[in-house]
Design a protein around this motif. Structure first.
Motif, PDB file in Angstrom:
ATOM      1  N   ARG A  35      43.427  58.069  26.953  1.00 18.66           N
ATOM      2  CA  ARG A  35      42.286  57.206  27.229  1.00 18.66           C
ATOM      3  C   ARG A  35      41.689  57.360  28.622  1.00 18.66           C
ATOM      4  NH1 ARG A  35      45.643  52.878  24.142  1.00 18.66           N
ATOM      5  NH2 ARG A  35      45.564  53.956  22.143  1.00 18.66           N
ATOM      6  N   THR A  36      42.080  58.421  29.303  1.00 18.32           N
ATOM      7  CA  THR A  36      41.457  58.742  30.591  1.00 18.32           C
ATOM      8  C   THR A  36      41.174  60.240  30.630  1.00 18.32           C
ATOM      9  OG1 THR A  36      43.464  59.316  31.826  1.00 18.32           O
ATOM     10  CG2 THR A  36      42.909  56.964  31.671  1.00 18.32           C
ATOM     11  N   PRO A  37      40.360  60.695  31.581  1.00 23.92           N
ATOM     12  CA  PRO A  37      40.121  62.141  31.724  1.00 23.92           C
ATOM     13  C   PRO A  37      41.280  62.876  32.394  1.00 23.92           C
ATOM     14  CG  PRO A  37      38.312  60.822  32.653  1.00 23.92           C
ATOM     15  CD  PRO A  37      39.462  59.900  32.439  1.00 23.92           C
ATOM     16  N   LEU A  38      42.330  62.177  32.778  1.00 20.80           N
ATOM     17  CA  LEU A  38      43.454  62.828  33.448  1.00 20.80           C
ATOM     18  C   LEU A  38      44.073  63.895  32.545  1.00 20.80           C
ATOM     19  CD1 LEU A  38      45.122  59.659  35.034  1.00 20.80           C
ATOM     20  CD2 LEU A  38      43.567  61.291  36.136  1.00 20.80           C
ATOM     21  N   LEU A  39      44.420  65.033  33.125  1.00 21.69           N
ATOM     22  CA  LEU A  39      44.902  66.195  32.379  1.00 21.69           C
ATOM     23  C   LEU A  39      46.426  66.226  32.346  1.00 21.69           C
ATOM     24  CD1 LEU A  39      44.354  69.003  31.038  1.00 21.69           C
ATOM     25  CD2 LEU A  39      44.447  69.963  33.355  1.00 21.69           C
ATOM     26  N   ARG A  40      46.973  66.383  31.148  1.00 19.71           N
ATOM     27  CA  ARG A  40      48.422  66.541  31.018  1.00 19.71           C
ATOM     28  C   ARG A  40      48.778  67.980  31.393  1.00 19.71           C
ATOM     29  NH1 ARG A  40      51.777  63.129  28.192  1.00 19.71           N
ATOM     30  NH2 ARG A  40      53.968  63.608  28.539  1.00 19.71           N
ATOM     31  N   CYS A  41      49.572  68.150  32.464  1.00 19.70           N
ATOM     32  CA  CYS A  41      49.944  69.485  32.907  1.00 19.70           C
ATOM     33  C   CYS A  41      51.450  69.720  32.829  1.00 19.70           C
ATOM     34  CB  CYS A  41      49.449  69.739  34.337  1.00 19.70           C
ATOM     35  SG  CYS A  41      50.101  68.603  35.574  1.00 19.70           S
ATOM     36  N   HIS A  42      52.191  68.672  32.524  1.00 17.67           N
ATOM     37  CA  HIS A  42      53.654  68.748  32.493  1.00 17.67           C
ATOM     38  C   HIS A  42      54.130  67.504  31.739  1.00 17.67           C
ATOM     39  CE1 HIS A  42      57.797  68.486  34.151  1.00 17.67           C
ATOM     40  NE2 HIS A  42      57.686  69.799  34.335  1.00 17.67           N
ATOM     41  N   ARG A  43      55.313  67.554  31.179  1.00 17.45           N
ATOM     42  CA  ARG A  43      55.763  66.378  30.426  1.00 17.45           C
ATOM     43  C   ARG A  43      55.892  65.146  31.312  1.00 17.45           C
ATOM     44  NH1 ARG A  43      61.273  65.485  30.990  1.00 17.45           N
ATOM     45  NH2 ARG A  43      62.441  67.147  32.011  1.00 17.45           N
TER      46      ARG A  43
END
Length: 239
Positions: A184-192
């Motif tokens: 629900r945000t533009p934050l990018l998942r780059c790691h678990r």
């Protein structure tokens, strides 16, 4: 028997609804909250079956509060509103249960009968405020701090909980799960364990054994998992 939580910033409205619900023999009232932050904590702790949720609340509205919950595990929601026609039309169109203030006995009985016998599937994806977050509630000593998304550098999941780091490097804990922030945000998942604000990335740097990491504008290295690296490069246009 089902359990209920009342969420409304008006004490009189909470009192009136509690009194009306108390007359039903198959309802146990778990508690009541005056704002969304209190409600989030109580929902996580008590796991009520149903939440009677006021829409117009300060700082975080009732619908915005839904964006802070995992829709897969959240309780059933009955919206409570003093106005307006537009909101009512939206609820009716999408088959949400709702009550208009002041709540009448007959209308409440109709809602309770639906809760007992025919709880309809609730698809909150049709409510834009429930599917995106403008700010993240973070906790400090005797206070709640609402951090805007563009002021986030990264978010980290640790053994002690979820921590949001702002542009100055200050760390604040939050109760919002990492997967909800990812959705629900533009934050990018780059790691678990990490989400990152790509607007704060200065460079992508390759390290040993084919691994990589982001370096933020503040110079903080953030790891990138090997599994996510190809999709991240594609999204950022890196060949």
């Amino acid at each position: 028997m089902f359990t209920v939580l009342i969420v409304d910033d008006e004490p009189h409205a909470r009192q009136e609804l509690r009194r009306a619900l108390s007359e039903a023999p198959d309802i146990r009232i778990e508690g009541e909250c005056g704002n969304a932050i209190e409600a989030l904590a109580m929902i996580a702790r008590n796991k009520p079956d149903v939440v009677f949720l006021d829409i117009q609340m300060p700082q975080i509205t009732g619908i915005e509060m839904l964006g802070l919950l995992d829709h897969a595990t959240m309780p059933y929601v009955v919206f409570v509103t003093a106005f307006d026609d537009y909101a009512v039309q939206a609820f009716e169109k999408n088959a949400f249960d709702y009550l208009l203030k002041p709540v009448t006995h007959d209308r409440l009985e109709l809602t309770l009968d639906r809760l007992r016998h025919n709880r309809r599937a609730q698809d909150f994806s049709v409510l834009s405020e429930a599917t995106r977050l403008r700010q993240i509630p973070c906790f400090g000593q005797h206070m709640v701090f609402l951090l805007k998304i563009d002021q986030v550098e990264y978010v980290e999941s640790r053994a002690a909980g979820i921590y949001v780091v702002d542009l100055d490097g200050e760390e604040r804990p939050t109760d919002v799960p990492l997967n909800v922030l990812q959705q629900r945000t533009p934050l990018l998942r780059c790691h678990r364990q990490f989400l990152i604000n790509v607007d704060q990335v200065q460079k992508l740097r390759y390290v040993d054994s084919g691994l990589a990491e982001f370096v933020t504008r503040r110079g903080r290295p953030i790891p990138i998992s090997r599994r996510l690296l190809p999709s991240i490069k594609e999204r950022l246009g890196i060949v």
